[in-house]
Design an enzyme around this catalytic site. Sequence first.
Site, PDB file in Angstrom:
ATOM      1  N   ARG A   1     -25.611   6.603  22.474  1.00 41.78           N
ATOM      2  CA  ARG A   1     -26.122   6.063  21.218  1.00 41.78           C
ATOM      3  C   ARG A   1     -27.140   6.987  20.558  1.00 41.78           C
ATOM      4  NH1 ARG A   1     -29.925   2.835  18.833  1.00 41.78           N
ATOM      5  NH2 ARG A   1     -29.113   1.419  17.239  1.00 41.78           N
TER       6      ARG A   1
ATOM      7  N   LYS B   1     -13.308   2.692   2.922  1.00 48.05           N
ATOM      8  CA  LYS B   1     -12.855   1.446   3.578  1.00 48.05           C
ATOM      9  C   LYS B   1     -13.384   1.410   5.016  1.00 48.05           C
ATOM     10  CE  LYS B   1      -8.709  -1.454   3.875  1.00 48.05           C
ATOM     11  NZ  LYS B   1      -9.229  -2.675   3.265  1.00 48.05           N
TER      12      LYS B   1
ATOM     13  N   TYR C   1     -10.637   1.590   8.285  1.00 50.55           N
ATOM     14  CA  TYR C   1      -9.417   0.865   8.618  1.00 50.55           C
ATOM     15  C   TYR C   1      -8.469   0.833   7.427  1.00 50.55           C
ATOM     16  CZ  TYR C   1     -10.985  -3.326   6.032  1.00 50.55           C
ATOM     17  OH  TYR C   1     -11.379  -4.200   5.059  1.00 50.55           O
TER      18      TYR C   1
ATOM     19  N   GLU D   1     -15.876  -6.972  -7.260  1.00 50.31           N
ATOM     20  CA  GLU D   1     -14.556  -7.289  -6.693  1.00 50.31           C
ATOM     21  C   GLU D   1     -14.693  -8.548  -5.853  1.00 50.31           C
ATOM     22  OE1 GLU D   1     -13.349  -4.030  -4.094  1.00 50.31           O
ATOM     23  OE2 GLU D   1     -15.435  -3.706  -3.535  1.00 50.31           O
TER      24      GLU D   1
ATOM     25  N   ARG E   1      -5.398   6.915   1.063  1.00 47.64           N
ATOM     26  CA  ARG E   1      -6.767   6.371   1.095  1.00 47.64           C
ATOM     27  C   ARG E   1      -7.419   6.609   2.455  1.00 47.64           C
ATOM     28  NH1 ARG E   1      -7.521   0.259  -0.505  1.00 47.64           N
ATOM     29  NH2 ARG E   1      -6.507  -0.028   1.517  1.00 47.64           N
TER      30      ARG E   1
ATOM     31  N   LEU F   1     -13.645  -0.849  -3.855  1.00 52.58           N
ATOM     32  CA  LEU F   1     -12.595  -0.193  -3.077  1.00 52.58           C
ATOM     33  C   LEU F   1     -11.407   0.096  -4.000  1.00 52.58           C
ATOM     34  CD1 LEU F   1     -11.911   0.531  -0.039  1.00 52.58           C
ATOM     35  CD2 LEU F   1     -10.398  -1.444  -0.153  1.00 52.58           C
TER      36      LEU F   1
HETATM   37  N1  PLP Z   1     -11.556  -4.668  -2.236  1.00 54.57           N
HETATM   38  C1  PLP Z   1     -11.998  -4.921  -1.000  1.00 54.57           C
HETATM   39  C2  PLP Z   1     -13.457  -5.066  -0.780  1.00 54.57           C
HETATM   40  C3  PLP Z   1     -11.107  -5.063   0.068  1.00 54.57           C
HETATM   41  O1  PLP Z   1     -11.559  -5.336   1.309  1.00 54.57           O
HETATM   42  C4  PLP Z   1      -9.710  -4.941  -0.189  1.00 54.57           C
HETATM   43  C5  PLP Z   1      -8.739  -5.078   0.896  1.00 54.57           C
HETATM   44  O2  PLP Z   1      -9.069  -5.306   2.040  1.00 54.57           O
HETATM   45  C6  PLP Z   1      -9.298  -4.691  -1.498  1.00 54.57           C
HETATM   46  C7  PLP Z   1     -10.248  -4.547  -2.497  1.00 54.57           C
HETATM   47  C8  PLP Z   1      -7.835  -4.561  -1.827  1.00 54.57           C
HETATM   48  O3  PLP Z   1      -7.312  -3.345  -1.351  1.00 54.57           O
HETATM   49  P1  PLP Z   1      -5.783  -3.212  -0.975  1.00 54.57           P
HETATM   50  O4  PLP Z   1      -5.022  -3.583  -2.196  1.00 54.57           O
HETATM   51  O5  PLP Z   1      -5.610  -1.772  -0.625  1.00 54.57           O
HETATM   52  O6  PLP Z   1      -5.531  -4.144   0.164  1.00 54.57           O
END
Ligand code: PLP
Length: 284
Positions: free
Chosen positions: A100, A147, A33, A179, A52, A204
């Site tokens: 499945r 993501k 997503y 994070e 991304r 991420l």
């Molecule tokens: N880290 C994680 C785990 C996230 O879920 C997100 C955003 O959903 C981010 C970092 C920040 O990413 P972005 O700046 O692209 O929203």
Amino acid sequence: MERIVYVNGEYVPEQEAKVSVFDRGFLFADGVYEVTAVLNGKLVDFDGHMRRLHRSLSELQMAMPCDEGELLAIHRAMIEKNALVEGMIYMQITRGAADRDFTFPASATPTLVMFTQTRSIIDSAQAKTGVRVVTVEDLRWGRRDIKTVQLLYPSMAKMIAQGKGADDAWLVQDGMVTEGTSNNTYIVTADGTIVTRDLSHDILPGITRAAVLRCARELQMKVEERAFSVEEALAAREAFSSSATGFVSPVVEIDGKALGDGQPGPVARRLRQVYIEESLKAAI
Ligand code: PLP
């Protein structure tokens, strides 16, 4: 006003939006997503989100459901149909419906879904008061750079934070902060250096992170991309997080300990302001 949702080529009222129970997004969290912020009815850093998205899909051997120009047109149509001025567009692409089986199906048509959410991004209450976080062990899988829609552990961590009276959790692996549940994390050390974890499979690659680091360097702020420990964070002068919908959010408390004077710090406030200005200028 009734919300209009996009599902596989159609714009429908949300009650009518349907996806198969055999969709691999539902059965295996086999999907990715993107969340793109909308300011003044325009998309913030759409190109970054597309870059991304391409990467996430290719890491999972999934194809784009349509080309980038078409995705942009759908995003814009969603803004218009929902009269969205400020908020976000959520886009999800799954591998599609198939009987499945753990192996990827040889031929499945990807599912593409989008919906909007209205929310105040610039005038956010948390940006004024700051965010209180607690540290929680990072028990997510080892490819957090993709993501994917498997967000159960971040959701559990957020519940742990809520249970402790905090706003969010900072995830910790081997004593080092990875994070936040849905954001990238930063501290400002005693000498004013901004420290944020370097990119790897552990976090991420935030689109906002890239923009914020660019702003910081343009402002001649010193930046270090490296892991930092919980102890270092507790001793930091200030801290903040970044995400597409949170922009730059000051963090004022970690594990019950106030940072600095317990108010949003000057580095976070300055970066938030500059990032908002840049986003308003560059949004498409
Ligand atoms: N880290 C994680 C785990 C996230 O879920 C997100 C955003 O959903 C981010 C970092 C920040 O990413 P972005 O700046 O692209 O929203």
